[in-house]
Design an enzyme around this catalytic site. Structure first.
Site, PDB file in Angstrom:
ATOM      1  N   GLU A 278       0.827  -1.210   0.000  1.00 21.09           N
ATOM      2  CA  GLU A 278       0.000   0.000   0.000  1.00 21.09           C
ATOM      3  C   GLU A 278       0.863   1.262   0.000  1.00 21.09           C
ATOM      4  O   GLU A 278       0.534   2.262  -0.641  1.00 21.09           O
ATOM      5  CB  GLU A 278      -0.921  -0.017   1.225  1.00 21.09           C
ATOM      6  CG  GLU A 278      -2.125   0.878   1.086  1.00 21.09           C
ATOM      7  CD  GLU A 278      -3.137   0.600   2.186  1.00 21.09           C
ATOM      8  OE1 GLU A 278      -4.002  -0.266   1.978  1.00 21.09           O
ATOM      9  OE2 GLU A 278      -3.048   1.223   3.259  1.00 21.09           O
ATOM     10  N   GLU A 281       2.033   1.695  -3.446  1.00 12.56           N
ATOM     11  CA  GLU A 281       0.883   2.155  -4.248  1.00 12.56           C
ATOM     12  C   GLU A 281       0.657   3.654  -4.032  1.00 12.56           C
ATOM     13  O   GLU A 281       0.439   4.410  -4.984  1.00 12.56           O
ATOM     14  CB  GLU A 281      -0.358   1.352  -3.807  1.00 12.56           C
ATOM     15  CG  GLU A 281      -1.575   1.562  -4.672  1.00 12.56           C
ATOM     16  CD  GLU A 281      -2.777   0.767  -4.136  1.00 12.56           C
ATOM     17  OE1 GLU A 281      -2.726   0.242  -3.005  1.00 12.56           O
ATOM     18  OE2 GLU A 281      -3.782   0.716  -4.853  1.00 12.56           O
ATOM     19  N   LYS A 357     -15.498  -9.783   8.272  1.00 14.93           N
ATOM     20  CA  LYS A 357     -14.512 -10.640   7.594  1.00 14.93           C
ATOM     21  C   LYS A 357     -15.168 -11.940   7.109  1.00 14.93           C
ATOM     22  O   LYS A 357     -14.642 -12.595   6.211  1.00 14.93           O
ATOM     23  CB  LYS A 357     -13.351 -10.971   8.528  1.00 14.93           C
ATOM     24  CG  LYS A 357     -12.536  -9.765   8.971  1.00 14.93           C
ATOM     25  CD  LYS A 357     -11.493  -9.363   7.956  1.00 14.93           C
ATOM     26  CE  LYS A 357     -10.637  -8.219   8.461  1.00 14.93           C
ATOM     27  NZ  LYS A 357      -9.934  -7.516   7.383  1.00 14.93           N
ATOM     28  N   GLU A 365     -13.811 -12.487  -5.659  1.00 12.51           N
ATOM     29  CA  GLU A 365     -12.561 -11.922  -6.176  1.00 12.51           C
ATOM     30  C   GLU A 365     -11.376 -12.185  -5.248  1.00 12.51           C
ATOM     31  O   GLU A 365     -10.236 -11.942  -5.635  1.00 12.51           O
ATOM     32  CB  GLU A 365     -12.720 -10.418  -6.459  1.00 12.51           C
ATOM     33  CG  GLU A 365     -13.161  -9.551  -5.295  1.00 12.51           C
ATOM     34  CD  GLU A 365     -14.682  -9.475  -5.098  1.00 12.51           C
ATOM     35  OE1 GLU A 365     -15.389 -10.389  -5.546  1.00 12.51           O
ATOM     36  OE2 GLU A 365     -15.137  -8.500  -4.481  1.00 12.51           O
TER      37      GLU A 365
END
Ligand code: FES
Length: 576
Positions: A278, A281, A357, A365
């Site tokens: 992350e 990113e 969760k 996906e």
């Protein structure tokens, strides 16, 4: 602050003007039972369990403001009888399957009935009938146990601004349910499970998956691997009478081995991996000026909230899978390869403080080559139940360590368990990676604490400032996104955790009767920060096993291979 003088049970006390009699009584240690009341969240004064005597009248203390000269009695024959009558009326329309109820022993109604010495239910008559709503992948609703306190509606509407459930019908037919006769699984419900935490009875509970785990463990053809999220270790002990705010990491690992799991890994390892992916990113998006602000994607309740309410901002969500999904993907690929195990035989079980969760685990996906990253999700409460069922003497277990290579983590990963943790962990790594310098002061106090919205800024070596905001509770998240959309605020990084306080206060964490919710959040978060401080490595990029997994398998952060295994996409969902 102006004071008012009152007398409660003969004790004279001066309290701030505006204080309720219930608050005043609590201030001087007098306990008044309550059922519908939830401090700061739900104040309908509908159940009348908290009645007190003021002159000739019986009044609900949770809604009664203290007035000068008031003389209040909380423990007279009349008060006790009134409370008993109220609770008996509630019990007369309550499904009485207490011994098989998931809240057995942790039910506020059961506890009040016991406290008031109710040994019979005097009132007989028609009982409200409802089907159990099993449509959600995370939450079960059983309206025959509902006491119509409205706490779930308040938390869903006022705190989370989700409005998945509300009142319907009138009088005897009054119900709590989604609008238009929909089932919960068909609504905007984010599965955060805050409704479960505030429900005083068993009308709302998580969808139980304990039997699936026992079945996998007993199957000789399966290799069953478990991982635990950071907030679990600061909540689990409470189920075994260990005081709030104590970490039980070593005992938890030992208990999981005794339960029969083949490997015990730490989701914290994948939290470090998340920071690598992350953080990279974010730096790439900053470079290109694309899809900013980057919004964290660790919290499945928050992700579903965005999918329903802000579908035009889906590209702002980080494409990173959440840490336990990353860990699952690495277990079934990197670890399976290393150990020469057929990934199809591996069952990954995640122990999470969260009920969302469970929904996330079923997202299509979140799989690779037809294999789900995570097969079964249990809450902290369900793990405690398994430990009890197995007859393990949890409190007296010797500490054990996680297995490696997917069990080693840093202080940065541990703090994922509380609000502000992801942002703090990311800031620690981003600064060092971009500057090449050692960060001396790594405690970003500004993103800590239970303030609903917190802002922070770091300066990168190129002079560019990264402005971050942290919100917890979906009501606060909505405020942040609305400010961003209106142009009132400009951020590069947004961290959101759906549950107020973050995962330490997740919908799957232990219930605590007679404990103010705020204290619990603070105590559990304190235990998390203590672990961070005590760990020898406190920055994700310094985790040697993270370096190893990139060297041996993934290549580099955001590589083609890491995109295949560790990143995902999102879907637009209906708003109603
Ligand atoms: Fe006061 Fe319900 S707790 S009316």
């Amino acid at each position: 602050m102006e004071k008012v003088n009152i007398t409660i049970d003969g004790i004279k006390v001066a309290v701030d003007k505006g204080t309720t009699v219930l608050q005043a009584a609590r201030q001087i240690g007098i306990r008044i039972p309550t059922l519908c009341h939830l401090e700061g969240i739900n104040k309908p004064a509908s159940c009348r369990v908290c009645v007190v005597e003021v002159g000739p009248r019986l009044l609900a203390s949770c809604a009664l403001k203290a007035e000068e000269g008031m003389n209040i009695k909380t423990n007279t024959q009349r008060v006790r009888e009134a409370r008993r009558a109220v609770v008996q009326l509630i019990l007369s329309n309550h499904k009485g399957d207490c011994t098989t109820c998931p809240r057995n022993g942790k039910c506020e109604l059961q506890s009040i009935a016991n406290e008031l010495n109710i040994r019979e239910v005097k009132y007989e008559g028609e009982i409200s009938k409802s089907e159990i709503d099993m449509s959600s992948l995370s939450i079960v609703r059983d309206n025959e146990k509902c006491v119509l306190c409205g706490r779930c509606i308040s938390v869903c509407s006022d705190v989370q601004t989700v409005n998945a459930i509300g009142w319907s019908n009138r009088g005897f037919d009054t119900k709590v349910e989604p609008a238009y006769g929909k089932l919960l699984g068909e609504t905007v419900c984010t599965n955060c499970g805050q409704c479960i935490l505030v429900c005083p009875v068993g009308a709302l509970h998580e969808k139980e998956n304990i039997k699936d785990v026992w079945k996998a463990i007993s199957d000789d053809d399966k290799y069953v691997v478990v991982q635990t999220a950071p907030a679990v270790r600061v909540g689990l002990g409470e189920e075994f009478d260990i005081p709030v705010g104590n970490r039980v990491t070593g005992k938890m690992v030992a208990a999981l081995r005794k339960l029969g799991f083949d490997n015990v890994f730490d989701t914290d390892f994948a939290a470090d991996l998340t920071i690598m992916e992350e953080g990279t990113e974010l730096l790439k998006r900053l470079e290109k000026g694309e899809n900013l602000p980057l919004m964290t994607s660790c919290c499945p309740g928050w992700v579903k909230f965005v999918e329903h309410n802000y579908p035009d901002m889906l590209d702002n969500l980080s494409t990173c899978k959440s840490p336990h999904e990353m860990e699952g993907a690495m277990i079934k690929s990197y670890f399976a390869q290393k150990m020469n195990i057929d990934p199809a035989k591996i069952v990954v079980v995640s122990i999470m403080p969260c009920v969302a969760k469970k929904f996330e685990g079923e997202r299509e996906e979140l799989s690779y080559n037809g294999l789900k990253d995570v097969d079964i999700v249990l809450t902290t409460r369900e793990l405690a139940q398994m430990i009890k069922e197995a007859g393990i003497d949890f409190a007296n277990l010797e500490d054990e360590k996680f297995d490696n290579p997917l069990g080693e983590s840093t202080g940065a990963a541990v703090i994922f368990g509380t609000t502000g943790g992801v942002a703090e962990a990311a800031l620690r790594t981003i600064f060092e990676i971009t500057s090449g310098k050692e960060l001396e002061e790594i405690d970003y106090e500004v993103v800590r604490g239970i303030e609903g919205i917190k802002e922070a800024e770091i300066e990168l070596p190129n002079g560019k400032k990264v402005s971050a905001v942290v919100a917890h509770g979906l009501g606060n998240a909505r405020k942040v996104l609305d400010m961003v959309k209106s142009g009132e605020k400009n951020y590069e990084f947004i961290e959101v955790m759906a549950c107020p306080g973050g995962c330490v206060n997740g919908g799957g964490q232990p219930f605590l009767l007679d404990k103010e919710e705020t204290d619990v959040k603070i105590e559990r978060a304190r235990a998390i920060y203590e672990e961070d401080k005590a760990l020898p490595i406190r920055k994700s990029h310094k985790n040697p096993y993270i370096k190893q997994i990139y060297d041996e398998f993934l290549g580099e952060p955001n590589s083609h291979k890491s995109h295949e295994y560790l990143h995902t996409h999102y879907v637009k969902r209906e708003k109603f």
